[in-house]
Design a protein around this motif. Structure first.
Motif, PDB file in Angstrom:
ATOM      1  N   GLU A  98     -38.458  18.646 -10.792  1.00 23.86           N
ATOM      2  CA  GLU A  98     -37.457  19.238 -11.691  1.00 23.86           C
ATOM      3  C   GLU A  98     -36.531  18.166 -12.253  1.00 23.86           C
ATOM      4  N   ARG A  99     -36.104  17.234 -11.403  1.00 23.23           N
ATOM      5  CA  ARG A  99     -35.226  16.151 -11.862  1.00 23.23           C
ATOM      6  C   ARG A  99     -35.961  15.260 -12.866  1.00 23.23           C
ATOM      7  N   GLU A 100     -37.230  14.981 -12.594  1.00 24.02           N
ATOM      8  CA  GLU A 100     -38.006  14.124 -13.491  1.00 24.02           C
ATOM      9  C   GLU A 100     -38.233  14.799 -14.840  1.00 24.02           C
ATOM     10  N   ILE A 101     -38.462  16.103 -14.841  1.00 21.56           N
ATOM     11  CA  ILE A 101     -38.663  16.840 -16.095  1.00 21.56           C
ATOM     12  C   ILE A 101     -37.391  16.810 -16.934  1.00 21.56           C
ATOM     13  N   ILE A 102     -36.245  17.040 -16.285  1.00 20.58           N
ATOM     14  CA  ILE A 102     -34.971  17.014 -17.003  1.00 20.58           C
ATOM     15  C   ILE A 102     -34.713  15.630 -17.594  1.00 20.58           C
ATOM     16  N   GLU A 103     -35.011  14.596 -16.801  1.00 23.51           N
ATOM     17  CA  GLU A 103     -34.838  13.214 -17.279  1.00 23.51           C
ATOM     18  C   GLU A 103     -35.741  12.943 -18.474  1.00 23.51           C
ATOM     19  N   ALA A 104     -36.995  13.378 -18.389  1.00 23.38           N
ATOM     20  CA  ALA A 104     -37.942  13.171 -19.491  1.00 23.38           C
ATOM     21  C   ALA A 104     -37.512  13.940 -20.731  1.00 23.38           C
ATOM     22  N   ALA A 105     -36.998  15.157 -20.536  1.00 23.72           N
ATOM     23  CA  ALA A 105     -36.558  15.960 -21.675  1.00 23.72           C
ATOM     24  C   ALA A 105     -35.334  15.344 -22.349  1.00 23.72           C
ATOM     25  N   THR A 106     -34.499  14.692 -21.557  1.00 23.45           N
ATOM     26  CA  THR A 106     -33.290  14.056 -22.094  1.00 23.45           C
ATOM     27  C   THR A 106     -33.644  12.864 -22.977  1.00 23.45           C
ATOM     28  N   HIS A 107     -34.705  12.144 -22.615  1.00 25.99           N
ATOM     29  CA  HIS A 107     -35.084  10.926 -23.337  1.00 25.99           C
ATOM     30  C   HIS A 107     -36.420  11.080 -24.056  1.00 25.99           C
ATOM     31  N   GLN A 108     -36.790  12.311 -24.384  1.00 26.12           N
ATOM     32  CA  GLN A 108     -38.110  12.532 -24.952  1.00 26.12           C
ATOM     33  C   GLN A 108     -38.246  11.938 -26.358  1.00 26.12           C
ATOM     34  N   THR A 109     -39.479  11.605 -26.701  1.00 27.39           N
ATOM     35  CA  THR A 109     -39.808  11.095 -28.018  1.00 27.39           C
ATOM     36  C   THR A 109     -40.199  12.265 -28.918  1.00 27.39           C
ATOM     37  N   GLN A 110     -40.756  11.944 -30.081  1.00 25.21           N
ATOM     38  CA  GLN A 110     -41.195  12.994 -30.996  1.00 25.21           C
ATOM     39  C   GLN A 110     -42.319  13.832 -30.407  1.00 25.21           C
ATOM     40  N   ILE A 111     -43.053  13.267 -29.448  1.00 24.50           N
ATOM     41  CA  ILE A 111     -44.174  14.009 -28.870  1.00 24.50           C
ATOM     42  C   ILE A 111     -43.697  15.012 -27.822  1.00 24.50           C
ATOM     43  N   GLY A 112     -42.548  14.776 -27.183  1.00 24.16           N
ATOM     44  CA  GLY A 112     -42.007  15.766 -26.266  1.00 24.16           C
ATOM     45  C   GLY A 112     -41.960  15.300 -24.818  1.00 24.16           C
ATOM     46  N   TRP A 113     -41.359  16.135 -23.963  1.00 23.05           N
ATOM     47  CA  TRP A 113     -41.095  15.758 -22.578  1.00 23.05           C
ATOM     48  C   TRP A 113     -42.361  15.586 -21.751  1.00 23.05           C
ATOM     49  N   GLN A 114     -43.405  16.368 -22.036  1.00 20.66           N
ATOM     50  CA  GLN A 114     -44.629  16.261 -21.242  1.00 20.66           C
ATOM     51  C   GLN A 114     -45.220  14.858 -21.348  1.00 20.66           C
ATOM     52  N   TYR A 115     -45.346  14.366 -22.565  1.00 22.17           N
ATOM     53  CA  TYR A 115     -45.903  13.037 -22.795  1.00 22.17           C
ATOM     54  C   TYR A 115     -44.968  11.960 -22.256  1.00 22.17           C
ATOM     55  N   GLN A 116     -43.656  12.193 -22.438  1.00 20.35           N
ATOM     56  CA  GLN A 116     -42.664  11.230 -21.949  1.00 20.35           C
ATOM     57  C   GLN A 116     -42.753  11.064 -20.440  1.00 20.35           C
ATOM     58  N   LEU A 117     -42.956  12.166 -19.718  1.00 19.05           N
ATOM     59  CA  LEU A 117     -43.037  12.087 -18.258  1.00 19.05           C
ATOM     60  C   LEU A 117     -44.325  11.392 -17.825  1.00 19.05           C
ATOM     61  N   LEU A 118     -45.427  11.661 -18.509  1.00 21.53           N
ATOM     62  CA  LEU A 118     -46.666  10.955 -18.192  1.00 21.53           C
ATOM     63  C   LEU A 118     -46.481   9.450 -18.387  1.00 21.53           C
ATOM     64  N   ALA A 119     -45.850   9.064 -19.509  1.00 24.03           N
ATOM     65  CA  ALA A 119     -45.615   7.646 -19.790  1.00 24.03           C
ATOM     66  C   ALA A 119     -44.716   7.020 -18.729  1.00 24.03           C
ATOM     67  N   SER A 120     -43.710   7.792 -18.279  1.00 21.77           N
ATOM     68  CA  SER A 120     -42.794   7.304 -17.246  1.00 21.77           C
ATOM     69  C   SER A 120     -43.535   7.076 -15.938  1.00 21.77           C
ATOM     70  N   TRP A 121     -44.418   7.997 -15.573  1.00 16.99           N
ATOM     71  CA  TRP A 121     -45.194   7.858 -14.341  1.00 16.99           C
ATOM     72  C   TRP A 121     -46.106   6.635 -14.395  1.00 16.99           C
ATOM     73  N   VAL A 122     -46.712   6.394 -15.557  1.00 17.53           N
ATOM     74  CA  VAL A 122     -47.577   5.220 -15.710  1.00 17.53           C
ATOM     75  C   VAL A 122     -46.748   3.942 -15.608  1.00 17.53           C
ATOM     76  N   LYS A 123     -45.592   3.925 -16.257  1.00 19.74           N
ATOM     77  CA  LYS A 123     -44.723   2.748 -16.235  1.00 19.74           C
ATOM     78  C   LYS A 123     -44.257   2.420 -14.825  1.00 19.74           C
ATOM     79  N   ARG A 124     -43.966   3.473 -14.036  1.00 24.05           N
ATOM     80  CA  ARG A 124     -43.506   3.270 -12.656  1.00 24.05           C
ATOM     81  C   ARG A 124     -44.653   3.140 -11.666  1.00 24.05           C
TER      82      ARG A 124
END
Length: 281
Positions: A98-124
């Protein structure tokens, strides 16, 4: 009907549904023609596909290649299903998710929070790029199946400048089209074309069903068929394909003991507080 998009139309946004071209019988051949043209034009941006019922799917493209898809029916369920199938450990800890989804939604790109969270997981390094690619592949195939099943739709083009380094994977549209055609042909051959894999089976006549099958079979069926899981959800839970899942349930549906109902998507972070974020259990 052959789909052709004149080059000047890429610079002219089609934002009004009344202006959007209508595609009847959006078959694999017409899909391939459309993407061949977009690839030739090296189109980057959004291909917005709208069914005659008004449901909108947004395909994100880079130079004619597929990057991701948002919108459509059950976009959140689709994302959770694909993540669970590839890296279930990332969604086991619900408070953390839930915290990660909120963080991704706060900093999401044009593609949206789902893609942003996947990118964050890959980066980390919480997941590999290969795992992210499998998740995106599953999401694209589900969404494209629904688009194919819709048959008739309109489309809009929304060009967007984008940097290739910001994207995880680039998927050939032809690969998605071929795989979806294979699944759609199997769905039709099993005489399931009128059923949506996004519908949820529910028990209509509990006592009659219990009397018609063994106690063990009824207990198993009543646990699976709870009205909260779609056919796609059940396919993941049972580790079977959609055709075999619906084929197994079809005799009970035809006899009226079970029914297929429409259920809502899971809520997303942009319109629900943290306490109401998607229940993934």
């Amino acid at each position: 009907m052959t789909i052709r998009i004149p080059e000047q139309s890429v610079d002219a946004l089609l934002t009004s549904k009344s202006d959007a071209p209508l595609i009847r019988e959006f078959t694999a051949v017409k899909q391939a023609e459309l993407f061949e043209t977009l690839r030739h034009l090296r189109f980057s941006g959004q291909l917005v596909l709208i069914t005659l019922k008004g449901r909108k799917s947004i395909l994100h493209l880079y130079k004619g290649m597929m990057i991701y898809v948002t919108g459509g029916e059950h976009a959140n369920r689709r994302w959770f299903r694909s993540v669970r199938a590839c890296v279930p450990e990332l969604i086991d800890d619900l408070p953390k998710l839930e915290r990660e989804i909120i963080e991704a939604a706060t900093h999401q790109t044009q593609i949206g929070w789902q893609y942003q969270l996947l990118a964050s997981w890959v980066k980390r390094q919480a997941m590999t790029l290969e795992q992210a690619a499998r998740i995106i592949w599953g999401i694209l195939n589900e969404a494209w199946f629904d688009i194919t099943q819709a048959v008739d739709l309109t489309y809009e083009l929304q060009p967007i400048s984008t940097d290739s380094t910001k994207h995880l994977v680039f998927i050939e549209p032809a690969e998605v089209i071929v795989e979806t055609e294979r699944l759609w042909d199997a769905w039709q051959m099993a005489k399931l074309a009128k059923f949506s894999p996004n519908s949820a089976p529910t028990i209509q006549h509990s006592q009659e069903l219990q009397n018609s099958i063994s106690t063990a079979a009824y207990q198993m069926l009543s646990q699976l068929v709870d009205g909260e899981q779609t056919l796609r959800d059940l396919a993941v839970s049972m580790k079977r394909d959609m055709v075999s899942v619906l084929g197994f349930l079809l005799p009970y549906i035809q006899s009226g003991l079970l029914d297929l109902t429409t259920i809502r998507d899971r809520p997303g972070p942009m319109f629900a507080p943290a306490a109401e974020l998607p229940n993934i259990h």
